[in-house]
Design an enzyme around this catalytic site. Structure first.
Site, PDB file in Angstrom:
ATOM      1  N   GLY A  43      -1.886   7.317  -0.240  1.00 31.08           N
ATOM      2  CA  GLY A  43      -2.190   7.620   1.155  1.00 31.08           C
ATOM      3  C   GLY A  43      -1.000   7.630   2.090  1.00 31.08           C
ATOM      4  O   GLY A  43       0.092   8.097   1.740  1.00 31.08           O
ATOM      5  N   ILE A  44      -1.203   7.112   3.283  1.00 28.93           N
ATOM      6  CA  ILE A  44      -0.148   7.177   4.312  1.00 28.93           C
ATOM      7  C   ILE A  44       1.044   6.302   3.945  1.00 28.93           C
ATOM      8  O   ILE A  44       2.171   6.613   4.303  1.00 28.93           O
ATOM      9  CB  ILE A  44      -0.690   6.797   5.718  1.00 28.93           C
ATOM     10  CG1 ILE A  44      -1.289   5.395   5.737  1.00 28.93           C
ATOM     11  CG2 ILE A  44      -1.724   7.811   6.180  1.00 28.93           C
ATOM     12  CD1 ILE A  44      -1.713   4.939   7.141  1.00 28.93           C
ATOM     13  N   GLY A  45       0.807   5.212   3.199  1.00 31.67           N
ATOM     14  CA  GLY A  45       1.917   4.340   2.794  1.00 31.67           C
ATOM     15  C   GLY A  45       2.878   5.051   1.861  1.00 31.67           C
ATOM     16  O   GLY A  45       4.098   4.923   1.982  1.00 31.67           O
TER      17      GLY A  45
ATOM     18  N   TYR B 195     -14.485  -4.872   8.414  1.00 31.72           N
ATOM     19  CA  TYR B 195     -13.306  -3.999   8.510  1.00 31.72           C
ATOM     20  C   TYR B 195     -12.815  -3.930   9.955  1.00 31.72           C
ATOM     21  O   TYR B 195     -11.620  -4.079  10.230  1.00 31.72           O
ATOM     22  CB  TYR B 195     -13.644  -2.593   7.998  1.00 31.72           C
ATOM     23  CG  TYR B 195     -12.455  -1.658   8.085  1.00 31.72           C
ATOM     24  CD1 TYR B 195     -11.374  -1.788   7.211  1.00 31.72           C
ATOM     25  CD2 TYR B 195     -12.379  -0.664   9.066  1.00 31.72           C
ATOM     26  CE1 TYR B 195     -10.264  -0.952   7.300  1.00 31.72           C
ATOM     27  CE2 TYR B 195     -11.275   0.171   9.157  1.00 31.72           C
ATOM     28  CZ  TYR B 195     -10.225   0.021   8.275  1.00 31.72           C
ATOM     29  OH  TYR B 195      -9.120   0.839   8.376  1.00 31.72           O
TER      30      TYR B 195
ATOM     31  N   SER C 185      -5.953  -0.024  13.233  1.00 33.52           N
ATOM     32  CA  SER C 185      -6.871   1.127  13.283  1.00 33.52           C
ATOM     33  C   SER C 185      -7.616   1.137  14.610  1.00 33.52           C
ATOM     34  O   SER C 185      -7.889   0.080  15.187  1.00 33.52           O
ATOM     35  CB  SER C 185      -7.897   1.026  12.152  1.00 33.52           C
ATOM     36  OG  SER C 185      -8.887   2.014  12.317  1.00 33.52           O
TER      37      SER C 185
ATOM     38  N   GLY D  90       0.830  -1.203   0.000  1.00 30.04           N
ATOM     39  CA  GLY D  90       0.000   0.000   0.000  1.00 30.04           C
ATOM     40  C   GLY D  90       0.864   1.252   0.000  1.00 30.04           C
ATOM     41  O   GLY D  90       0.509   2.275   0.581  1.00 30.04           O
TER      42      GLY D  90
HETATM   43  P1  NAD Z   1      -5.436   4.323   0.592  1.00 28.13           P
HETATM   44  O1  NAD Z   1      -6.675   3.777  -0.032  1.00 28.13           O
HETATM   45  O2  NAD Z   1      -4.934   5.638   0.133  1.00 28.13           O
HETATM   46  O3  NAD Z   1      -4.254   3.253   0.492  1.00 28.13           O
HETATM   47  C1  NAD Z   1      -4.485   1.861   0.538  1.00 28.13           C
HETATM   48  C2  NAD Z   1      -3.382   1.150  -0.215  1.00 28.13           C
HETATM   49  O4  NAD Z   1      -3.660  -0.272  -0.195  1.00 28.13           O
HETATM   50  C3  NAD Z   1      -3.286   1.570  -1.675  1.00 28.13           C
HETATM   51  O5  NAD Z   1      -1.927   1.744  -2.045  1.00 28.13           O
HETATM   52  C4  NAD Z   1      -3.893   0.390  -2.426  1.00 28.13           C
HETATM   53  O6  NAD Z   1      -3.375   0.215  -3.743  1.00 28.13           O
HETATM   54  C5  NAD Z   1      -3.491  -0.760  -1.521  1.00 28.13           C
HETATM   55  N1  NAD Z   1      -4.352  -1.913  -1.791  1.00 28.13           N
HETATM   56  C6  NAD Z   1      -5.710  -1.967  -1.646  1.00 28.13           C
HETATM   57  N2  NAD Z   1      -6.157  -3.159  -2.085  1.00 28.13           N
HETATM   58  C7  NAD Z   1      -5.065  -3.870  -2.509  1.00 28.13           C
HETATM   59  C8  NAD Z   1      -4.887  -5.155  -3.073  1.00 28.13           C
HETATM   60  N3  NAD Z   1      -5.918  -5.979  -3.299  1.00 28.13           N
HETATM   61  N4  NAD Z   1      -3.626  -5.549  -3.362  1.00 28.13           N
HETATM   62  C9  NAD Z   1      -2.565  -4.739  -3.160  1.00 28.13           C
HETATM   63  N5  NAD Z   1      -2.676  -3.507  -2.614  1.00 28.13           N
HETATM   64  C10 NAD Z   1      -3.914  -3.075  -2.306  1.00 28.13           C
HETATM   65  O7  NAD Z   1      -5.758   4.372   2.153  1.00 28.13           O
HETATM   66  P2  NAD Z   1      -4.847   4.643   3.450  1.00 28.13           P
HETATM   67  O8  NAD Z   1      -5.716   5.431   4.370  1.00 28.13           O
HETATM   68  O9  NAD Z   1      -3.518   5.151   3.107  1.00 28.13           O
HETATM   69  O10 NAD Z   1      -4.777   3.157   4.050  1.00 28.13           O
HETATM   70  C11 NAD Z   1      -3.598   2.545   4.490  1.00 28.13           C
HETATM   71  C12 NAD Z   1      -3.893   1.731   5.727  1.00 28.13           C
HETATM   72  O11 NAD Z   1      -4.317   2.596   6.785  1.00 28.13           O
HETATM   73  C13 NAD Z   1      -4.985   0.663   5.583  1.00 28.13           C
HETATM   74  O12 NAD Z   1      -4.541  -0.530   6.200  1.00 28.13           O
HETATM   75  C14 NAD Z   1      -6.144   1.248   6.377  1.00 28.13           C
HETATM   76  O13 NAD Z   1      -6.978   0.246   6.908  1.00 28.13           O
HETATM   77  C15 NAD Z   1      -5.402   1.999   7.459  1.00 28.13           C
HETATM   78  N6  NAD Z   1      -6.169   3.056   8.133  1.00 28.13           N
HETATM   79  C16 NAD Z   1      -6.600   4.148   7.428  1.00 28.13           C
HETATM   80  C17 NAD Z   1      -7.305   5.131   8.099  1.00 28.13           C
HETATM   81  C18 NAD Z   1      -7.811   6.353   7.386  1.00 28.13           C
HETATM   82  O14 NAD Z   1      -8.507   7.156   8.019  1.00 28.13           O
HETATM   83  N7  NAD Z   1      -7.476   6.588   6.127  1.00 28.13           N
HETATM   84  C19 NAD Z   1      -7.584   5.008   9.486  1.00 28.13           C
HETATM   85  C20 NAD Z   1      -7.116   3.890  10.152  1.00 28.13           C
HETATM   86  C21 NAD Z   1      -6.397   2.925   9.472  1.00 28.13           C
END
Ligand code: NAD
Length: 280
Positions: free
Chosen positions: A14-16, A164, A139, A10
């Site tokens: 986003g955060i990744g 989730y 989360s 990921g």
């Molecule tokens: P995002 O949607 O911007 O990023 C998610 C990433 O996961 C993307 O790079 C996407 O390509 C990858 N991904 C999704 N499905 C995939 C698959 N089948 N195979 C390979 N890669 C896949 O969202 P984010 O907020 O950056 O999420 C990152 C993490 O943070 C997640 O685990 C999410 O549960 C967690 N999180 C997010 C929040 C929030 O408020 N955004 C809050 C708590 C936890």
């Protein structure tokens, strides 16, 4: 982080992606695991601009499929003799319940099984780094979740927000059991809540859920802020010896009682290994 190898899922959004860029600026070489080739290429360009002297790379995989998780881990293990940091971060929420080709509920497969399979499959490479770190994005949504260990395949119809929340509870239980099993090896494992962050998260969920997340994101923090705890756990000397903890805002936080249940953590490990067909 000079000379260190960071594998991140990921990492193209986003955060990744923010975490990958920050760690690259500190001198780490980044190995992305991405689903979408064009997004991976765009992130590689940004990584090369941020840290031009390093050969960052990307591997493509759909991390909701067990065969893809194993295939990509084997490819990375072939290329990298040593991994200093593994960031399990890819995740999503889906409005409608779906089963994968492995007959697993899709949220559980992507958000939990990919963390489990990649970590186990890359274990030897992490041990080769001596003081490697594993960082799992969980989360605060795990609060209130109760996971039915007798139904890991979710035959009872779990989906949407419930699925989730359970998957994020699994992230914390997995981290606890992983840290316990790694004790004495020098490899640490921690997890984190990034805060509620305005990323692509929820955009693809479908239905009312996407609209609700869109509205909620008007009040969310930025991806730059959200990535800070990942960067801290991956790189800070202060966090070097800490293991088995759940973090928020770069500080240890207390997860729910269900997330501190070591019996569930052991049982989840055993059942995940069975589902993945892996010796663990
Ligand atoms: P995002 O949607 O911007 O990023 C998610 C990433 O996961 C993307 O790079 C996407 O390509 C990858 N991904 C999704 N499905 C995939 C698959 N089948 N195979 C390979 N890669 C896949 O969202 P984010 O907020 O950056 O999420 C990152 C993490 O943070 C997640 O685990 C999410 O549960 C967690 N999180 C997010 C929040 C929030 O408020 N955004 C809050 C708590 C936890």
């Amino acid at each position: 982080m000079n000379g260190k190898v960071v594998v991140i899922t990921g990492g193209t959004s986003g955060i990744g992606e923010v975490a990958a860029l920050e760690l690259a600026k500190m001198g780490a070489r980044i190995v992305l695991i991405a689903r979408d080739a064009s997004r991976a290429d765009a992130t590689l360009v940004r990584l090369r601009n941020a840290a031009p002297n390093l050969v960052h790379s990307a591997f493509l995989a759909d991390l909701s499929r067990l065969a893809e998780m194993k295939r990509v881990a084997a490819q990375i293990a072939d290329q990298e003799p040593r991994i200093d940091v593994l960031v399990n971060n890819a995740g999503a929420i889906f409005a409608a319940r779906q089963l994968t080709e492995d007959a697993l509920e899709r949220t559980f497969a992507l958000n939990h099984m990919s963390y489990f399979v990649l970590t186990l499959a890359l274990r030897e490479r992490l041990l080769a780094a001596k003081a490697a770190r594993i960082v799992n994005t969980a989360s605060a949504a795990h609060h209130g979740a109760a996971f039915d260990l007798d139904d890991v395949r979710s035959t009872k119809g779990l989906g949407g927000m419930k699925a989730y929340r359970c998957s994020k509870l699994c992230n914390i239980l997995f981290t606890r059991e992983l840290a316990r099993r790694l004790r004495g090896t020098g490899v640490t494992a921690n997890c984190l809540h990034p805060g509620f962050v305005a990323t692509r998260f929820g955009d693809q969920s479908g239905g009312m859920l996407s609209r609700l997340v869109w509205v909620a994101k008007l009040f969310a923090i930025s991806p730059d802020e959200g990535a800070q705890t990942i960067v801290y756990l991956a790189s800070s000397p202060e966090a070097a010896k800490i293991t088995g903890q759940y973090f928020h805002k770069c500080r240890p936080a207390i997860p729910s009682a269900a997330a501190q249940d070591d019996r569930s953590a052991r049982e989840l490990w055993r059942r995940s290994a069975d589902l993945a067909g892996m010796n663990a």
